[in-house]
Design a protein around this motif. Structure first.
Motif, PDB file in Angstrom:
ATOM      1  N   ASP A  95       0.876  -1.157  -0.081  1.00 16.44           N
ATOM      2  CA  ASP A  95       0.088  -0.106  -0.046  1.00 16.44           C
ATOM      3  C   ASP A  95       0.880   1.099  -0.055  1.00 16.44           C
ATOM      4  N   ARG A  96       0.335   2.260  -0.789  1.00 18.90           N
ATOM      5  CA  ARG A  96       1.080   3.495  -0.680  1.00 18.90           C
ATOM      6  C   ARG A  96       0.028   4.628  -1.016  1.00 18.90           C
ATOM      7  N   LEU A  97       0.672   5.881  -0.867  1.00 19.28           N
ATOM      8  CA  LEU A  97      -0.225   7.009  -0.869  1.00 19.28           C
ATOM      9  C   LEU A  97       0.222   7.630  -2.057  1.00 19.28           C
ATOM     10  N   MET A  98      -0.831   8.255  -3.129  1.00 18.55           N
ATOM     11  CA  MET A  98      -0.489   8.830  -4.101  1.00 18.55           C
ATOM     12  C   MET A  98      -1.039  10.365  -4.139  1.00 18.55           C
ATOM     13  N   GLY A  99      -0.278  11.372  -4.325  1.00 17.77           N
ATOM     14  CA  GLY A  99      -0.727  12.593  -4.035  1.00 17.77           C
ATOM     15  C   GLY A  99      -0.818  13.053  -2.728  1.00 17.77           C
ATOM     16  N   ARG A 100      -0.831  14.486  -2.264  1.00 21.70           N
ATOM     17  CA  ARG A 100      -1.017  15.131  -1.119  1.00 21.70           C
ATOM     18  C   ARG A 100      -2.121  16.227  -0.879  1.00 21.70           C
ATOM     19  N   HIS A 101      -2.468  16.401  -2.120  1.00 22.75           N
ATOM     20  CA  HIS A 101      -3.612  17.584  -2.091  1.00 22.75           C
ATOM     21  C   HIS A 101      -4.669  17.009  -1.423  1.00 22.75           C
ATOM     22  N   THR A 102      -5.380  17.942  -0.728  1.00 26.74           N
ATOM     23  CA  THR A 102      -6.736  17.572   0.168  1.00 26.74           C
ATOM     24  C   THR A 102      -7.927  16.824  -0.758  1.00 26.74           C
ATOM     25  N   GLY A 132      -1.073   3.186   9.052  1.00 27.67           N
ATOM     26  CA  GLY A 132      -2.222   2.387   9.432  1.00 27.67           C
ATOM     27  C   GLY A 132      -2.806   1.635   8.548  1.00 27.67           C
ATOM     28  N   GLU A 133      -3.856   1.021   8.597  1.00 30.67           N
ATOM     29  CA  GLU A 133      -4.769   0.131   7.845  1.00 30.67           C
ATOM     30  C   GLU A 133      -5.843   0.865   7.363  1.00 30.67           C
ATOM     31  N   GLY A 134      -6.219   0.378   6.032  1.00 28.97           N
ATOM     32  CA  GLY A 134      -7.329   1.095   5.690  1.00 28.97           C
ATOM     33  C   GLY A 134      -7.725   0.493   4.281  1.00 28.97           C
ATOM     34  N   GLU A 135      -9.180   0.778   3.826  1.00 21.19           N
ATOM     35  CA  GLU A 135      -9.352   0.375   2.289  1.00 21.19           C
ATOM     36  C   GLU A 135      -8.565   1.010   1.248  1.00 21.19           C
ATOM     37  N   PRO A 136      -8.411   0.368   0.108  1.00 23.64           N
ATOM     38  CA  PRO A 136      -7.584   1.053  -0.907  1.00 23.64           C
ATOM     39  C   PRO A 136      -8.650   1.999  -1.701  1.00 23.64           C
TER      40      PRO A 136
END
Length: 502
Positions: A95-102, A132-136
């Motif tokens: 899992d990774r995060l794409m983007g930072r914009h709100t 943490g954990e979360g749904e994609p």
């Protein structure tokens, strides 16, 4: 529903739960991912991992999305096959995060077989870790060892399957394609583009920022120009924010997508012309893909032994010309990068002409797209092979945004004009002086475009279309006819854009 946007609950009951399933390793460390593909690695002289993939480019001709193509039973069968594979085989899940914009941040989940940890290693270096954990929001299942190549995209559900390809670019673009799709749904426009912030002294000696965005196909110089420092001295500077995909928003800001790394071409990489890029590519944290690396680790960036589409995944924190930010506060200048040999080094466009340039997307095919046609002239709307939905409506949205925002727009030729080369020196000088506002402009009778009459540091008179393009009148007349025919294929495109063909 995830806390970042769209849900993919339809897959939740079918895909293995990465934190509980016995056949899934969830979010392994970089060292573990590298270890899983140890037998596939040649260690480069810099200490970095190097791999050679079977597929050397994206399989665009074998990619279908449910919005534009309308899926049949065979398409859905491919998706079911990938899901079933993920349930029955030893898999990695990252899992990774794409983007930072709100409004443009998405949790992305990639499933790959364990032995292809190298794909997860490269991909995970591009995006930031999640907490943490979360749904994609978006899910991609990549199964390289499949007897058929098939890339299938469900944009509304945020799901991509990539069967039969072991190319890292398929995983990367699977998420960026959806980033752009959702930017358009939210009133903006996803762009296959790089962005940078140029900080310059004004007439009073105060510093001011100029936001620049570059649209171009792979291998046309987009990454080079986006990452270039423009030979500015402190306190002036030019810093890269994004080099591949971003989103132009109605308020004039540009949301970035990749917060941790970049996926750059390495062919011809030169320490003198691209010092910042060279340093990042030759750092031990880089991951090389399809670069010519001998058994003893010696690296040859000039060699196309495997492909001219050799790549490196580099870390932003190793690229001195990159900013800590990935979002641009406001775009002031937008450049279309072309390799059309009839175009001047740069031309200034009206909003309607800019929309024409957007729809034409004139460039040359590269090894990143279709290697069998590399070097041929092509037209790709928005220089963006990843558009989902109506191309004509895409052009209308583009014109509306840049017109409302007052964005200056230009075409930049990074190839050659007739037989005269346009080098990095000329392109970088033009970008710097356009940002400074020191370029003087005139109407060019030969091309019908607004071109520079004076540029500090360049004898711009040497780059006259009339002097460098043989029989330019007939050649440009032929091109205008071709361009008009091309624009007329887009029924949804506004009439005043069609009428602005140059």
């Amino acid at each position: 529903m995830s806390d970042t946007g769209q849900s993919v609950q339809s897959l939740k009951s079918k895909l293995p739960n990465p934190t509980a399933a016995d056949n899934v390793r969830y979010n392994p460390s970089f060292s573990e991912l590298r270890e899983f593909s140890q037998e596939l690695e040649t260690t480069a002289e810099f200490g970095s991992a190097s791999y050679v993939s079977r597929e050397r480019s994206r399989n665009s001709d074998k990619t279908r999305n449910a919005v534009d193509e309308g899926f049949d039973a065979d398409d859905y069968a491919h998706i079911e096959d990938a899901v079933e594979f993920a349930r029955e085989h030893e898999m990695l899940c990252v899992d990774r995060l794409m983007g930072r914009h709100t409004d443009h941040t998405y949790r992305c989940r990639l499933y790959v077989p364990k032995k292809y940890g190298r794909i997860a290693l490269a991909w995970a270096n591009l995006f930031e870790p999640v907490e943490g954990e979360g749904e994609p929001d978006f899910v991609t299942i990549q199964v390289p060892d499949w007897d058929e190549i098939a890339i299938r995209v469900l944009p509304e559900e945020g799901v991509t399957v990539a069967l039969g390809s072991d190319y890292t670019g398929e995983a990367k673009k699977s998420f960026l394609r959806l980033f752009m799709f959702h930017a358009k749904r939210k009133g903006g426009l996803g762009l296959h583009a790089g962005s940078k912030r140029v900080t310059l002294r004004d007439e009073t000696g105060d510093l001011r920022d100029v936001g620049q965005v570059f649209l171009g196909l792979s291998a046309t110089g987009k990454s080079t120009l986006t990452a270039h420092g423009l030979w500015l001295d402190d306190p002036e500077s030019a810093t890269m924010l994004q080099d591949d995909v971003c989103a132009l928003l109605p308020d004039g800001s540009v949301a970035g997508s990749e917060g941790n790394g970049l996926y750059v071409k390495t062919i011809g990489l030169d320490a003198n012309e691209q010092p910042a890029m060279y340093d990042a590519v030759t750092h031990e944290s880089a991951v090389l893909e399809n670069v010519d690396v001998d058994d003893d680790g010696t690296v040859d960036f000039d060699s196309d032994y495997h492909t001219s589409n050799g790549r490196a995944i580099i870390r932003r924190d190793q690229l001195s010309s990159s900013s800590e930010d990935i979002d641009l506060e406001r775009v002031d200048q937008l450049f279309f990068i072309t390799r059309n040999p009839t175009m001047p080094p740069v031309a200034k466009l009206s909003p309607e002409e800019a929309a024409v340039a957007f729809m034409l997307g004139e460039s040359i095919e590269t090894s990143a797209g279709d290697p069998s046609k590399a070097g041929e002239s092509i037209r790709v709307v928005g220089t963006n092979p990843f558009i989902i939905g109506s191309r004509g409506e895409e052009g209308n949205r583009f014109r509306s945004l840049i017109d409302d925002l007052g964005v200056e727009t230009y075409i930049l030729n990074t190839g050659h004009l007739g037989g005269k080369d346009i080098g990095v020196t000329e392109s970088v000088t033009l970008l710097r002086e356009i940002a400074r506002g020191t370029v003087e402009w005139t109407d060019d009778d030969a091309s019908g475009l607004t071109v520079p009459s004076s540029v500090p540091g360049i004898d711009i008179g040497e780059f006259s279309v009339a002097d460098n393009v043989d029989d330019h009148d007939s050649e440009l007349s032929r091109l205008r006819t071709e361009r008009q025919v091309h624009l007329d294929t887009f029924e949804e495109l506004d009439e005043d854009i069609r009428d602005a063909v140059y």
